[in-house]
Design a protein around this motif. Structure first.
Motif, PDB file in Angstrom:
ATOM      1  N   ALA A 208      48.654  -2.477   0.330  1.00  0.00           N
ATOM      2  CA  ALA A 208      48.348  -3.204   1.560  1.00  0.00           C
ATOM      3  C   ALA A 208      47.364  -2.423   2.430  1.00  0.00           C
ATOM      4  O   ALA A 208      46.458  -3.006   3.043  1.00  0.00           O
ATOM      5  CB  ALA A 208      49.630  -3.489   2.333  1.00  0.00           C
ATOM      6  N   THR A 209      47.522  -1.097   2.464  1.00  0.00           N
ATOM      7  CA  THR A 209      46.603  -0.268   3.245  1.00  0.00           C
ATOM      8  C   THR A 209      45.193  -0.344   2.684  1.00  0.00           C
ATOM      9  O   THR A 209      44.215  -0.488   3.426  1.00  0.00           O
ATOM     10  CB  THR A 209      47.098   1.183   3.257  1.00  0.00           C
ATOM     11  N   ALA A 211      43.940  -2.767   0.822  1.00  0.00           N
ATOM     12  CA  ALA A 211      43.405  -4.103   1.051  1.00  0.00           C
ATOM     13  C   ALA A 211      42.938  -4.279   2.499  1.00  0.00           C
ATOM     14  O   ALA A 211      41.888  -4.884   2.752  1.00  0.00           O
ATOM     15  CB  ALA A 211      44.465  -5.155   0.708  1.00  0.00           C
ATOM     16  N   GLU A 212      43.712  -3.730   3.437  1.00  0.00           N
ATOM     17  CA  GLU A 212      43.315  -3.847   4.839  1.00  0.00           C
ATOM     18  C   GLU A 212      42.046  -3.045   5.127  1.00  0.00           C
ATOM     19  O   GLU A 212      41.167  -3.493   5.866  1.00  0.00           O
ATOM     20  CB  GLU A 212      44.466  -3.381   5.736  1.00  0.00           C
ATOM     21  N   ARG A 213      41.949  -1.859   4.532  1.00  0.00           N
ATOM     22  CA  ARG A 213      40.723  -1.078   4.715  1.00  0.00           C
ATOM     23  C   ARG A 213      39.511  -1.804   4.146  1.00  0.00           C
ATOM     24  O   ARG A 213      38.429  -1.806   4.736  1.00  0.00           O
ATOM     25  CB  ARG A 213      40.885   0.282   4.041  1.00  0.00           C
ATOM     26  N   ARG A 215      39.198  -5.055   3.808  1.00  0.00           N
ATOM     27  CA  ARG A 215      38.882  -6.180   4.689  1.00  0.00           C
ATOM     28  C   ARG A 215      38.136  -5.718   5.938  1.00  0.00           C
ATOM     29  O   ARG A 215      37.151  -6.339   6.357  1.00  0.00           O
ATOM     30  CB  ARG A 215      40.180  -6.896   5.089  1.00  0.00           C
ATOM     31  N   ILE A 216      38.592  -4.595   6.524  1.00  0.00           N
ATOM     32  CA  ILE A 216      37.932  -4.085   7.730  1.00  0.00           C
ATOM     33  C   ILE A 216      36.510  -3.648   7.412  1.00  0.00           C
ATOM     34  O   ILE A 216      35.566  -3.920   8.170  1.00  0.00           O
ATOM     35  CB  ILE A 216      38.754  -2.931   8.323  1.00  0.00           C
ATOM     36  N   LEU A 274      43.066  -3.057  15.500  1.00  0.00           N
ATOM     37  CA  LEU A 274      43.544  -1.832  14.864  1.00  0.00           C
ATOM     38  C   LEU A 274      44.243  -0.898  15.831  1.00  0.00           C
ATOM     39  O   LEU A 274      44.698   0.169  15.430  1.00  0.00           O
ATOM     40  CB  LEU A 274      42.362  -1.083  14.223  1.00  0.00           C
ATOM     41  N   ASP A 287      43.229  -9.740  19.303  1.00  0.00           N
ATOM     42  CA  ASP A 287      43.889 -10.332  18.155  1.00  0.00           C
ATOM     43  C   ASP A 287      43.871 -11.849  18.225  1.00  0.00           C
ATOM     44  O   ASP A 287      43.864 -12.537  17.210  1.00  0.00           O
ATOM     45  CB  ASP A 287      45.323  -9.822  18.081  1.00  0.00           C
TER      46      ASP A 287
END
Length: 426
Positions: A208-209, A211-213, A215-216, A274, A287
């Motif tokens: 998940a980390t 994938a989030e990185r 995406r960012i 973030l 958000d």
């Protein structure tokens, strides 16, 4: 000797009453000590039962003996042979049981009928606990002959009083060993499952980390890359017009300021999400900030036009098209944004232009972005290892769409995106 796996670094007694925690810690300490020095426990068990057997050999054996005149030396020797092999009960259980069965045969055959013969049950328990179930045939084969010898030599009592109760006792001990083994294996399986769940949880968190990185990074690339390309185009145009048309240069500077403020606002929104402080007002407002949609394509095209690239936007929509989700609209917006940014950076030739055609009906949404560059200098850069093309493909794959990029036969470059609607099978 069999070893078991567990979780020595975890306290599974958390939440239990104090007495239960103390008992569990003591049992765990004893088990760990036994795994490190098994001979200590084996020696203690052997010494205890050897002392008990010799105590009985001092005279108590005559209370159950069929022949009280058996020599004492034979009773002592037989008692030692029935107790000393316990030291090897975990390393060589079948061998130790064989020695004890031979000693029991001597005891029953001589008429001593020593109670130490029941120590064979300890070996039966260990065999049921540690060896495969089929191995239990051997304890039966070794324990029965001494009983038969005693029944034949001294038939004063019926077989029901000598053989049947003893064999039932052996069977119950074997069942107890099997039950303890099943419980131990069940606990080991639960601990192993807990470990696997912890590993899977950590892996999911890491995925998940990542994938989030990703995406960012994709969002920041789209925001910064596009706006910097527009600013570069405006700055080049303003520098060219400064000498001949100060008014056009002032307009370019104004557009640069607007584009910069827009880029800063989008970055502030992205970075606000973030923020580690969930109570921060700016972060919560960021958000809730809306993402770009199809309605923002006009503003996007206007910004590219202001940077000096002529762009034509054609939208062909069905009379009653199905609504697109916010994620699909963002995907379309970012793909068009990246395609126009690449045109700004890489298109070559005299006065290149671009065209965005969006076809929208009840089945699918089709977007085609083309430019009129001559392809002499930009095609290799457009297919390089940057974030742009991979980001477009990742966004497309999220909604099971298709993305085609490549040079046109007549020159220039094309990016084509097709997304199915939510209720349309891919």
């Amino acid at each position: 000797m069999e070893t078991t796996t567990g979780a020595p670094d975890q306290d599974w007694s958390a939440g239990a009453p104090p007495l239960s925690r103390y008992i569990q810690r003591t049992v765990r300490w004893a088990r760990d000590f036994d795994l490190r020095r098994p001979w200590v426990w084996d020696l203690l068990v052997t010494l205890f039962w050897t002392g008990a057997a010799l105590t009985d050999a001092a005279g108590g054996w005559r209370t159950t003996a069929r022949d009280p005149d058996v020599p004492v030396w034979l009773v002592v020797t037989t008692s030692l042979a029935l107790s000393v092999p316990l030291f090897w009960r975990r390393r060589r259980p079948l061998t130790a049981l064989g020695v004890m069965a031979a000693a029991a045969a001597v005891g029953y055959g001589s008429g001593a009928f020593l109670q130490a013969a029941y120590l064979q049950m300890i070996l039966v328990f260990d065999i049921a606990l540690r060896l495969p179930p089929r191995t239990l045939v051997w304890p039966l084969a070794l324990a029965l002959p001494p009983l038969v010898i005693g029944a034949v030599r001294f038939p004063k009592e019926s077989w029901d009083q000598l053989i049947v109760p003893t064999m039932w006792a052996y069977a119950m001990v074997a069942l107890l060993g099997i039950a303890v083994r099943a419980r131990r294996d069940h606990n080991a399986a639960l601990v192993e499952r807990a470990h696997r769940l912890e590993v899977e949880r950590d892996q999911q968190a890491r995925l998940a980390t990542v994938a989030e990185r990703t995406r960012i990074a994709r969002e920041m690339h789209d925001i910064i890359g596009h706006n910097l390309s527009v600013i570069t185009g405006l700055a080049d145009g303003g520098a060219y017009a400064a000498a001949k048309s100060p008014e056009r240069a002032a307009q370019a500077l104004t557009a640069i300021g607007d584009t910069s403020r827009q880029a800063l606002a989008e970055l502030r929104r992205l970075l606000g999400v973030l923020s580690a402080d969930s109570d921060d007002v700016d972060a919560s407002e960021a958000d809730r900030a809306p993402q770009p949609t199809l309605a923002d394509l006009d503003a996007l095209v206007d910004g590219v036009r202001a940077a000096g690239l002529p762009v034509r936007l054609d939208v062909h929509a069905a009379p009653e098209p199905l609504p697109l989700s916010a994620g699909r609209q963002l995907t379309v917006y970012r793909v068009v944004q990246e395609a126009l940014t690449n045109t700004l950076k890489h298109a070559r030739g005299a006065a290149p232009s671009a065209e965005v055609v969006l076809t929208y009906n009840r089945q699918a949404l089709d977007v085609r972005v083309t430019d009129t560059g001559d392809g002499t200098g930009g095609d290799g850069e457009r297919t390089g290892g940057g974030q742009g093309l991979s980001g477009m493909r990742e966004r497309t794959a999220l909604y099971d769409g298709t993305l085609e990029t490549g040079p046109l036969p007549t020159g220039g470059w094309q990016v084509r995106l097709r997304l199915a609607l939510e209720d349309t099978p891919s």
